[in-house]
Design an enzyme around this catalytic site. Sequence first.
Site, short mmCIF file in Angstrom:
data_model
loop_
_atom_site.label_atom_id
_atom_site.label_comp_id
_atom_site.label_asym_id
_atom_site.label_seq_id
_atom_site.Cartn_x
_atom_site.Cartn_y
_atom_site.Cartn_z
NE ARG A 75 49.71 41.78 37.96
CZ ARG A 75 48.84 40.87 37.54
NH1 ARG A 75 48.23 41.01 36.40
NH2 ARG A 75 48.57 39.81 38.29
CG HIS B 103 46.04 37.84 41.67
ND1 HIS B 103 45.56 38.98 42.29
CD2 HIS B 103 47.27 38.18 41.19
CE1 HIS B 103 46.45 39.95 42.18
NE2 HIS B 103 47.49 39.49 41.53
NE ARG C 171 51.48 38.09 36.79
CZ ARG C 171 50.38 37.34 36.76
NH1 ARG C 171 49.83 36.99 35.61
NH2 ARG C 171 49.81 36.95 37.89
CE1 TYR D 2 46.82 46.18 43.51
CE2 TYR D 2 45.95 43.95 43.32
CZ TYR D 2 46.94 44.88 43.05
OH TYR D 2 48.05 44.51 42.34
CE LYS E 229 53.84 35.87 38.57
NZ LYS E 229 54.02 36.19 39.99
CG HIS F 63 54.36 44.65 38.90
ND1 HIS F 63 53.95 43.59 38.11
CD2 HIS F 63 53.87 44.40 40.14
CE1 HIS F 63 53.26 42.74 38.84
NE2 HIS F 63 53.19 43.20 40.08
#
Length: 301
Positions: A248, A274, A151, A283, A175, A245
């Site tokens: 990514r 994730h 990110r 995806y 995150k 983004h």
Amino acid sequence: MELKAVIDEFILYIQIEKNYSDHTITSYEYDLVQFLSFLRKSNGSTDVACITKTHVRRFIQHQMGMCKQKPRSMHRKISCLKSFTKYCLQEKYLMSDFMASIESPKTDKKLPVYMTLTDLQQLFQMLSEEHSSLSLRNEAMFKLLATSGMRRNELVTLTWEEVDFSSQYIRIYGKGKKERLVPLHPVVLPLLQAYKATRKKHQCHPSQPVFLNKLGKPLDPRGLHAIFKNALRKSGLPPSRFSLHHLRHTFATLMLQGNKENVDLRTLQELLGHESITSTEVYTHVEFEQKKKAIDSFDIF
């Protein structure tokens, strides 16, 4: 107990004990203060114990009606309120959960935008051919993003101590400050080494950020975004079409499409950081859409 006081406690809790990212903390505080403001303006009680599902539903109605909030934004606000009530129940500020039966509005599931392999190669060619005082930095930055799935905030906070040249990996804090290791692509490794060799000694201290702006200060996400848009223009790619983004998304999509024998969803989930594999599964939908387009364009009739 007054809602304002509980909000202050909750923000401190997610910052210190839950170790949430700065972005999440800022967003949650904004959403909760917005909810408090709505209660005050509608003459509702601001005592936590007096808040009901009706108050929440009216807040959602107001946000989506008067404030024109999109379902995706409301999804975040409702998620915030659910986390907040969970904390209130834990601390015995609430006897029952006023968010228990509140559901998020349905959102249109949009497939992620990504660059094609040709687009990416076009960008890479420009980066490798450009000659300026910052060209090596830019080439290292964007090739690292495109080959790691990082990110943009993870890139600007990357420090030299998180780059292991001998083991050829980077340590990323994503995150919620979750840590993951991502191998460096063989093409990116010498680029980073060459870029580091151009830095002053104090700029290479383990605690220092890897990427700096033209003034020698740490890059911020907004500055990085502007640099990327300029790189797209120079590459002949539309700046309005792609954002950072999307690099990514490009990494994840091209990884699944062109490297199936070495990549499965679980591996991709680890690379992207994730928390849930559901986030990674989008995806596979992209790939299906490409298959559908291929079938639809098969003109044999």
